[in-house]
Motif scaffolding. Structure first.
Motif, PDB file in Angstrom:
ATOM      1  N   GLY A  68       0.520 -13.400   0.900  1.00  0.00           N
ATOM      2  CA  GLY A  68      -0.870 -13.603   1.880  1.00  0.00           C
ATOM      3  C   GLY A  68      -1.501 -12.464   1.884  1.00  0.00           C
ATOM      4  O   GLY A  68      -1.280 -11.423   0.989  1.00  0.00           O
ATOM      5  N   PRO A  69      -2.368 -12.549   2.772  1.00  0.00           N
ATOM      6  CA  PRO A  69      -3.294 -11.350   2.894  1.00  0.00           C
ATOM      7  C   PRO A  69      -2.906  -9.925   3.319  1.00  0.00           C
ATOM      8  O   PRO A  69      -3.405  -8.868   3.136  1.00  0.00           O
ATOM      9  N   GLU A  70      -1.496 -10.133   3.699  1.00  0.00           N
ATOM     10  CA  GLU A  70      -0.652  -8.545   3.942  1.00  0.00           C
ATOM     11  C   GLU A  70      -0.221  -7.907   2.945  1.00  0.00           C
ATOM     12  O   GLU A  70      -0.204  -6.758   3.079  1.00  0.00           O
ATOM     13  N   ASN A  71      -0.353  -8.380   1.736  1.00  0.00           N
ATOM     14  CA  ASN A  71       0.103  -7.872   0.423  1.00  0.00           C
ATOM     15  C   ASN A  71      -0.850  -6.840  -0.030  1.00  0.00           C
ATOM     16  O   ASN A  71      -2.214  -7.104   0.285  1.00  0.00           O
ATOM     17  N   LEU A  72      -0.460  -5.771  -0.298  1.00  0.00           N
ATOM     18  CA  LEU A  72      -1.615  -4.504  -0.683  1.00  0.00           C
ATOM     19  C   LEU A  72      -2.545  -4.907  -1.655  1.00  0.00           C
ATOM     20  O   LEU A  72      -3.574  -4.373  -1.772  1.00  0.00           O
ATOM     21  N   VAL A  73      -2.028  -5.663  -2.735  1.00  0.00           N
ATOM     22  CA  VAL A  73      -2.772  -6.138  -3.793  1.00  0.00           C
ATOM     23  C   VAL A  73      -4.090  -6.669  -3.454  1.00  0.00           C
ATOM     24  O   VAL A  73      -5.348  -6.391  -3.614  1.00  0.00           O
ATOM     25  N   LEU A  74      -3.886  -7.833  -2.428  1.00  0.00           N
ATOM     26  CA  LEU A  74      -5.034  -8.540  -1.611  1.00  0.00           C
ATOM     27  C   LEU A  74      -5.809  -7.694  -0.744  1.00  0.00           C
ATOM     28  O   LEU A  74      -6.946  -7.868  -0.619  1.00  0.00           O
ATOM     29  N   ARG A  75      -5.081  -7.120  -0.181  1.00  0.00           N
ATOM     30  CA  ARG A  75      -5.708  -5.832   0.935  1.00  0.00           C
ATOM     31  C   ARG A  75      -6.483  -5.102  -0.080  1.00  0.00           C
ATOM     32  O   ARG A  75      -7.935  -4.522   0.455  1.00  0.00           O
ATOM     33  N   ALA A  76      -6.391  -4.651  -1.141  1.00  0.00           N
ATOM     34  CA  ALA A  76      -6.959  -3.620  -1.708  1.00  0.00           C
ATOM     35  C   ALA A  76      -8.288  -4.384  -2.262  1.00  0.00           C
ATOM     36  O   ALA A  76      -9.263  -3.800  -2.289  1.00  0.00           O
ATOM     37  N   ALA A  96      11.123   0.692  -1.283  1.00  0.00           N
ATOM     38  CA  ALA A  96      12.273   1.223  -2.038  1.00  0.00           C
ATOM     39  C   ALA A  96      12.051   2.914  -2.114  1.00  0.00           C
ATOM     40  O   ALA A  96      12.704   3.685  -2.715  1.00  0.00           O
ATOM     41  N   GLY A  97      10.831   3.344  -1.520  1.00  0.00           N
ATOM     42  CA  GLY A  97      10.528   4.836  -1.776  1.00  0.00           C
ATOM     43  C   GLY A  97       9.823   5.126  -3.091  1.00  0.00           C
ATOM     44  O   GLY A  97       9.938   6.442  -3.645  1.00  0.00           O
ATOM     45  N   ILE A  98       9.343   4.177  -4.168  1.00  0.00           N
ATOM     46  CA  ILE A  98       9.030   4.456  -5.400  1.00  0.00           C
ATOM     47  C   ILE A  98       7.515   3.894  -5.554  1.00  0.00           C
ATOM     48  O   ILE A  98       7.170   3.981  -6.710  1.00  0.00           O
ATOM     49  N   GLY A  99       6.944   3.641  -4.392  1.00  0.00           N
ATOM     50  CA  GLY A  99       5.447   3.317  -4.327  1.00  0.00           C
ATOM     51  C   GLY A  99       5.273   1.694  -4.965  1.00  0.00           C
ATOM     52  O   GLY A  99       4.250   1.674  -5.454  1.00  0.00           O
ATOM     53  N   GLY A 100       6.099   0.840  -5.032  1.00  0.00           N
ATOM     54  CA  GLY A 100       5.901  -0.359  -5.686  1.00  0.00           C
ATOM     55  C   GLY A 100       4.549  -0.945  -5.248  1.00  0.00           C
ATOM     56  O   GLY A 100       3.789  -1.361  -6.012  1.00  0.00           O
ATOM     57  N   GLY A 101       4.598  -1.284  -3.737  1.00  0.00           N
ATOM     58  CA  GLY A 101       3.291  -1.891  -3.241  1.00  0.00           C
ATOM     59  C   GLY A 101       1.962  -1.122  -3.553  1.00  0.00           C
ATOM     60  O   GLY A 101       1.184  -1.626  -3.754  1.00  0.00           O
ATOM     61  N   SER A 102       2.204   0.240  -3.294  1.00  0.00           N
ATOM     62  CA  SER A 102       1.232   1.010  -3.617  1.00  0.00           C
ATOM     63  C   SER A 102       0.679   1.210  -4.906  1.00  0.00           C
ATOM     64  O   SER A 102      -0.635   1.113  -5.012  1.00  0.00           O
ATOM     65  N   SER A 103       1.660   1.100  -5.862  1.00  0.00           N
ATOM     66  CA  SER A 103       1.175   1.193  -7.373  1.00  0.00           C
ATOM     67  C   SER A 103       0.463  -0.106  -7.648  1.00  0.00           C
ATOM     68  O   SER A 103      -0.370  -0.429  -8.345  1.00  0.00           O
ATOM     69  N   ASP A 104       0.911  -1.330  -7.211  1.00  0.00           N
ATOM     70  CA  ASP A 104       0.279  -2.486  -7.301  1.00  0.00           C
ATOM     71  C   ASP A 104      -0.928  -2.690  -6.854  1.00  0.00           C
ATOM     72  O   ASP A 104      -1.982  -3.178  -7.542  1.00  0.00           O
ATOM     73  N   ALA A 105      -1.286  -1.913  -5.563  1.00  0.00           N
ATOM     74  CA  ALA A 105      -2.445  -1.923  -4.918  1.00  0.00           C
ATOM     75  C   ALA A 105      -3.739  -0.951  -5.710  1.00  0.00           C
ATOM     76  O   ALA A 105      -4.684  -1.464  -6.052  1.00  0.00           O
ATOM     77  N   ALA A 106      -2.986   0.136  -6.483  1.00  0.00           N
ATOM     78  CA  ALA A 106      -3.819   0.769  -7.369  1.00  0.00           C
ATOM     79  C   ALA A 106      -4.258   0.127  -8.524  1.00  0.00           C
ATOM     80  O   ALA A 106      -5.169   0.210  -9.018  1.00  0.00           O
ATOM     81  N   ALA A 107      -3.410  -0.614  -9.069  1.00  0.00           N
ATOM     82  CA  ALA A 107      -3.456  -1.410 -10.326  1.00  0.00           C
ATOM     83  C   ALA A 107      -4.629  -2.729  -9.975  1.00  0.00           C
ATOM     84  O   ALA A 107      -5.234  -2.639 -10.821  1.00  0.00           O
TER      85      ALA A 107
END
Length: 278
Positions: A68-76, A96-107
């Motif tokens: 949903g809209p809370e996912n960083l991909v959609l927020r980005a 997990a401390g390896i930036g999974g959601g943030s890296s998805d948002a950057a992608a």
């Protein structure tokens, strides 16, 4: 104007080789000094422009990922005022401390740049999360401030084993357990010519200030670190970010791959991967 109909972007795992907490602002955000590299392992994201935004998640670690809209991909995408249909192949554990959601948002941001020709103001990316700027930068760097200050650094490639015991650790809770919040920053980086030079520097002159509070919240991190230290040819074991993923560094990828196979046989329920960091 649409430049490409669909684009695919790699979202690599981020590894905090060192993370030192140097203060706390009046708004509650913590000041960090962190040395970061990226793995040749990560999630994969494809995107195409549509009228109604959507996110479909597949892959071995898709379970529990919000769509949903809370996912960083959609927020980005919303932050860029764009609407796209995203397909995410999830290969990295969450929280997990390896930036999974943030890296998805950057992608997602990079994909939308390609699709629309729209430029991004990198100085504003921290609005999406502290790790989004560094993941958007996507290469070896020193990260300071609250994550918005990025400086490229020249580091030698190094082999590693990444391990997550499939325990989620929430970053705010880790910071909440932090005893000291005005610690020393990283020293100036010397010329590091080899993986061995890098490992010696990290081992002798740096640390992760979030490791002790994370151990309180998730004691299994202690077992992960003990097992990593016990692997043949492992030169350094440490937690990444706020955990619970930990890493061991090796001089050769062959040694890392053999060690990962050994550990996976010992703990088949854990997520274990041998990677290059660069």
């Amino acid at each position: 104007m649409t430049i490409a109909e669909r684009v695919e972007v790699f979202a690599p795992a981020k590894v905090n080789l060192a993370l030192q907490v140097t203060g706390q602002r009046s708004d509650g955000y913590h000041l960090l000094d962190s040395l970061v590299m990226f793995a040749n392992l990560g999630d994969r994201l494809s995107a195409r422009l549509v009228d109604v935004p959507s996110l479909n998640v597949t892959g071995p670690l898709a379970g529990g990922v919000p769509t949903g809209p809370e996912n960083l991909v959609l927020r980005a995408a919303a932050w860029m005022r764009q609407s796209a249909a995203f397909q995410l192949e999830k290969n990295l554990p969450i929280a997990a401390g390896i930036g999974g959601g943030s890296s998805d948002a950057a992608a997602a941001l990079r994909a939308l740049e390609t699709l629309t020709g729209q430029s991004i103001d990198g100085a504003q990316l921290a609005e999406l999360g502290a790790d989004v700027p560094v993941c958007y930068f996507g290469r070896a760097c020193r990260m300071t401030g609250v994550g918005e200050q990025i400086e490229a650094v020249d580091l030698p490639r190094v082999a590693a084993v990444l391990v997550n015991p499939r325990v989620e650790v929430e970053t705010p809770h880790v910071f909440g357990k932090l005893a000291a919040k005005n610690n020393t920053p990283l020293p100036e980086l010397p010329k590091l010519r080899s993986a061995s030079d890098l490992i010696v520097f990290l081992k002798e002159q740096t640390r992760n200030d979030l490791e002790p509070p994370a151990l309180v919240l998730a004691p299994v991190i202690g077992e992960v670190l003990d097992r990593l230290w016990g692997l043949q040819d492992a030169r350094l074991a440490r937690m990444s970010g706020s955990g619970a993923t930990c890493f061991a560094l090796f001089e050769e990828i062959g040694a890392a791959a053999a060690a990962a196979a050994t550990l996976q046989a010992q703990r088949p329920e854990w997520w274990v991967s041998a990677v290059w960091l660069s």
